[in-house]
Design a protein around this motif. Structure first.
Motif, PDB file in Angstrom:
ATOM      1  N   ARG A  40      66.313 -33.809  80.388  1.00  0.00           N
ATOM      2  CA  ARG A  40      66.609 -32.370  80.303  1.00  0.00           C
ATOM      3  C   ARG A  40      68.104 -32.128  80.481  1.00  0.00           C
ATOM      4  N   ALA A  41      68.746 -32.886  81.370  1.00  0.00           N
ATOM      5  CA  ALA A  41      70.177 -32.704  81.597  1.00  0.00           C
ATOM      6  C   ALA A  41      71.007 -33.186  80.411  1.00  0.00           C
ATOM      7  N   HIS A  42      70.474 -34.111  79.594  1.00  0.00           N
ATOM      8  CA  HIS A  42      71.209 -34.657  78.448  1.00  0.00           C
ATOM      9  C   HIS A  42      70.530 -34.276  77.130  1.00  0.00           C
ATOM     10  N   TRP A  43      69.866 -33.149  77.134  1.00  0.00           N
ATOM     11  CA  TRP A  43      69.107 -32.724  75.951  1.00  0.00           C
ATOM     12  C   TRP A  43      69.996 -32.633  74.712  1.00  0.00           C
ATOM     13  N   HIS A  44      71.207 -32.142  74.844  1.00  0.00           N
ATOM     14  CA  HIS A  44      72.086 -31.966  73.693  1.00  0.00           C
ATOM     15  C   HIS A  44      72.539 -33.293  73.097  1.00  0.00           C
ATOM     16  N   GLU A  45      72.376 -34.400  73.825  1.00  0.00           N
ATOM     17  CA  GLU A  45      72.799 -35.710  73.326  1.00  0.00           C
ATOM     18  C   GLU A  45      71.672 -36.438  72.580  1.00  0.00           C
ATOM     19  N   ILE A  46      70.465 -35.937  72.647  1.00  0.00           N
ATOM     20  CA  ILE A  46      69.320 -36.600  72.008  1.00  0.00           C
ATOM     21  C   ILE A  46      69.362 -36.345  70.506  1.00  0.00           C
ATOM     22  N   PRO A  47      69.310 -37.387  69.662  1.00  0.00           N
ATOM     23  CA  PRO A  47      69.315 -37.177  68.210  1.00  0.00           C
ATOM     24  C   PRO A  47      68.017 -36.552  67.730  1.00  0.00           C
ATOM     25  N   ALA A  48      68.035 -36.026  66.537  1.00  0.00           N
ATOM     26  CA  ALA A  48      66.844 -35.370  65.984  1.00  0.00           C
ATOM     27  C   ALA A  48      65.704 -36.360  65.769  1.00  0.00           C
ATOM     28  N   ARG A  49      66.037 -37.618  65.477  1.00  0.00           N
ATOM     29  CA  ARG A  49      65.033 -38.666  65.302  1.00  0.00           C
ATOM     30  C   ARG A  49      65.561 -39.948  65.929  1.00  0.00           C
ATOM     31  N   PHE A  50      64.697 -40.698  66.603  1.00  0.00           N
ATOM     32  CA  PHE A  50      65.131 -41.923  67.263  1.00  0.00           C
ATOM     33  C   PHE A  50      64.020 -42.970  67.198  1.00  0.00           C
ATOM     34  N   ALA A  51      64.437 -44.249  67.191  1.00  0.00           N
ATOM     35  CA  ALA A  51      63.498 -45.360  67.066  1.00  0.00           C
ATOM     36  C   ALA A  51      62.760 -45.592  68.381  1.00  0.00           C
ATOM     37  N   VAL A  52      61.461 -45.889  68.276  1.00  0.00           N
ATOM     38  CA  VAL A  52      60.644 -46.181  69.461  1.00  0.00           C
ATOM     39  C   VAL A  52      59.868 -47.483  69.294  1.00  0.00           C
TER      40      VAL A  52
END
Length: 331
Positions: free
Chosen positions: A145-157
């Motif tokens: 939640r604190a780094h929400w703006h850094e999360i890309p729209a899509r990411f590998a899992v």
């Protein structure tokens, strides 16, 4: 690919080791049967154990050889098969040894008593064990939640054995917080089961192997889903996953060793005739909801107690609710 094969073989080896160690999980019993000490630690007990080990040995060798030489492209099939086939052989060998041990069964009292008090201490015990692992997914959720703006729209899992991404998640509430929510629900389920065992079984030492295994499992679930959660921001190397699994195996092994050496812990002796197939306990005269299983320090329900069926219903409803929640979140 070699690393994955080694990891698969290590997992199989640990599983096989546990199957061979079954006769030693509880020193006061012989293949789940309460027998006199002279039989358990004498020549007759040693002979039953030797026969059990000899019956398992061909399956163990065949499993390890197959894991070493079968094509890794078929790993999804043969890993599962190599887990199931030795387990079936173990069940068969253990059942045969159990029947042999019943010839030496000690006389048991038909009177069964249960003290189910001290619930306040049980609640504190469960909270002390399960609040720390429950806090792990919560801490990861706050970090995301604190780094929400850094999360890309899509990411590998998910990745192939060659390190190529082949599974993706998206920046949504479900995609980010869903795994952490499921971790919390699983940990709450384990805590509830632990509390049910403490409240529904006879007064015993709080450091039983069953409770310790569930606590270790809660930490494993918390760590695994926490690693899945941080994939939104960081790549998690395979070494971290391997270290987590090795740590869990070491902890589980230490629990087993401690249970094997706990000769001073009072044993919950149950009437032999109340066991169905050596696995299901049915005794309407026994007030306990949970009883110790014939093998190891784990517990099972007393299906002669009406409360056990109510608890089974609650467990089924809880699991069904989790499945429905998963479909709602990821639909």
């Amino acid at each position: 690919m070699t690393k994955f094969r080694i990891l698969a073989m290590a997992s199989l080896a640990f599983s096989l080791l546990m199957e061979h160690a079954l006769p030693y999980f509880h020193g006061k019993r012989l293949f789940g049967v309460a027998v006199p000490g002279g039989v358990r630690y004498g020549g007759k007990g040693a002979e039953l154990i030797r026969r059990y080990e000899v019956q398992l040995l061909p399956w163990t060798m065949a499993t390890l050889l197959a894991a070493a030489f079968l094509p890794f492209s078929w790993a999804v099939i043969w890993i599962n098969a190599l887990m199931v086939i030795p387990a079936i052989a173990t069940i068969r060998a253990y059942a045969h040894a159990h029947e042999g041990a019943r010839r030496f069964a000690a006389a048991q009292s038909g009177i069964r008593e249960a003290s189910l008090s001290d619930s306040g201490g049980d609640f504190r015990h469960v909270a002390w064990h399960f609040l720390p692992p429950l806090a792990i997914p919560g801490a990861v959720a706050l970090y995301l939640r604190a780094h929400w703006h850094e999360i890309p729209a899509r990411f590998a899992v998910h990745w192939t054995t060659d390190g190529v991404p082949n599974g993706w998640a998206y920046k949504t509430v479900a995609g980010i917080y869903g795994p952490l929510l499921f971790a919390a629900l699983i940990i709450v389920f384990l805590a509830g089961l632990c509390l049910s065992i403490l409240l529904g079984s006879r007064r015993r030492s709080p450091a039983t192997a069953a409770i310790s295994v569930m606590t270790a499992s809660a930490y494993l679930v918390a760590a695994a889903f926490a690693l899945v959660g941080v994939l939104a921001l960081h790549y998690v190397p395979m070494g971290a996953v391997a270290a987590m699994m090795i740590g869990y195996i070491v902890v589980l092994g230490s629990i087993v060793v401690r249970a094997m050496g706990a000769t001073t812990e009072p044993e919950d002796i149950t009437p032999e005739e109340c066991w169905r197939g050596g696995q299901f306990y049915y005794n309407p005269e026994d007030p306990a909801l949970f009883v110790q299983t014939p093998v190891g320090s784990s517990y099972t329900l007393n299906f002669g107690n009406h409360g056990s069926w109510f608890l089974v219903g609650l467990i089924v409803l809880y699991i069904a609710a989790m499945v429905c929640l998963a479909r709602v979140i990821w639909s």
